[in-house]
Design a protein around this motif. Structure first.
Motif, PDB file in Angstrom:
ATOM      1  N   UNK A  32       0.837  -1.203   0.000  1.00  0.00           N
ATOM      2  CA  UNK A  32       0.000   0.000   0.000  1.00  0.00           C
ATOM      3  C   UNK A  32       0.872   1.253   0.000  1.00  0.00           C
ATOM      4  N   UNK A  33       1.890   1.266   0.875  1.00  0.00           N
ATOM      5  CA  UNK A  33       2.725   2.468   0.992  1.00  0.00           C
ATOM      6  C   UNK A  33       4.106   2.242   0.381  1.00  0.00           C
ATOM      7  N   UNK A  38       4.305   5.641   5.390  1.00  0.00           N
ATOM      8  CA  UNK A  38       3.426   6.799   5.413  1.00  0.00           C
ATOM      9  C   UNK A  38       2.848   7.018   4.020  1.00  0.00           C
ATOM     10  N   UNK A  39       1.650   7.565   3.997  1.00  0.00           N
ATOM     11  CA  UNK A  39       1.029   7.961   2.734  1.00  0.00           C
ATOM     12  C   UNK A  39       1.293   9.437   2.508  1.00  0.00           C
ATOM     13  N   UNK A  48       1.654  14.001   5.203  1.00  0.00           N
ATOM     14  CA  UNK A  48       1.670  12.541   5.191  1.00  0.00           C
ATOM     15  C   UNK A  48       0.920  12.044   6.416  1.00  0.00           C
ATOM     16  N   UNK A  49       0.462  10.823   6.324  1.00  0.00           N
ATOM     17  CA  UNK A  49      -0.193  10.180   7.469  1.00  0.00           C
ATOM     18  C   UNK A  49       0.315   8.744   7.540  1.00  0.00           C
ATOM     19  N   UNK A  50       0.333   8.158   8.737  1.00  0.00           N
ATOM     20  CA  UNK A  50       0.850   6.793   8.874  1.00  0.00           C
ATOM     21  C   UNK A  50      -0.003   5.791   8.114  1.00  0.00           C
ATOM     22  N   UNK A  51       0.646   4.779   7.589  1.00  0.00           N
ATOM     23  CA  UNK A  51      -0.056   3.713   6.869  1.00  0.00           C
ATOM     24  C   UNK A  51      -0.715   2.795   7.891  1.00  0.00           C
ATOM     25  N   UNK A  58       6.037  -0.163   7.468  1.00  0.00           N
ATOM     26  CA  UNK A  58       6.534  -0.309   6.108  1.00  0.00           C
ATOM     27  C   UNK A  58       6.749  -1.757   5.700  1.00  0.00           C
ATOM     28  N   UNK A  59       6.539  -2.694   6.617  1.00  0.00           N
ATOM     29  CA  UNK A  59       6.750  -4.122   6.345  1.00  0.00           C
ATOM     30  C   UNK A  59       5.483  -4.905   6.663  1.00  0.00           C
ATOM     31  N   UNK A  60       5.266  -5.981   5.900  1.00  0.00           N
ATOM     32  CA  UNK A  60       4.141  -6.872   6.156  1.00  0.00           C
ATOM     33  C   UNK A  60       4.620  -8.309   6.063  1.00  0.00           C
TER      34      UNK A  60
END
Ligand SMILES: [Zn+2]
Length: 79
Positions: A32-33, A38-39, A48-51, A58-60
Motif C-alpha cells: 500500500x505504501x 506513510x502515505x 503525510x499520514x501513517x499507513x 513499512x513491512x508486512x
C-alpha cells in the motif's frame, strides 16, 4: 504419467523454495505504501499520514509466513 510426476516434482520444488524464502525473509515491503510507512498527499506532498495497513512499519508478513504462523497457532491450541 511421466509428465504428471515431473509436474508434481516441479511444484514441490517451487513450494519448498517459497517456504525456505519465507523462513529467510518473512517480511516484505507493504504494497500500500511501498515500504514508506506513510502515505503522501498527492496535492501536497509535504503532508503525510501513517499507513494503517502496515501499522506504520513499512513491512508486512508474507502470505506463506502468515499461513505458517496460523498453522503453528492452531497446532499449539490443539495441544
Ligand atoms: Zn504500509
Amino acid at each position: 504419467m511421466r509428465g504428471t510426476i515431473a509436474t508434481a516434482c516441479i511444484l514441490l520444488t517451487l513450494a519448498l523454495v517459497y517456504g525456505l524464502s519465507c523462513v529467510v525473509r518473512p517480511f516484505r515491503d507493504c504494497w500500500v505504501c511501498s515500504g514508506q510507512a506513510h502515505h503522501r498527499s498527492k496535492s501536497n506532498p509535504a503532508l503525510s499520514r501513517p499507513c494503517r495497513w502496515c501499522r506504520a512499519t513499512g513491512k508486512r508478513l508474507r502470505l506463506g509466513r502468515r499461513a505458517w504462523n496460523r498453522a503453528r497457532s492452531l497446532h499449539r491450541d490443539a495441544l
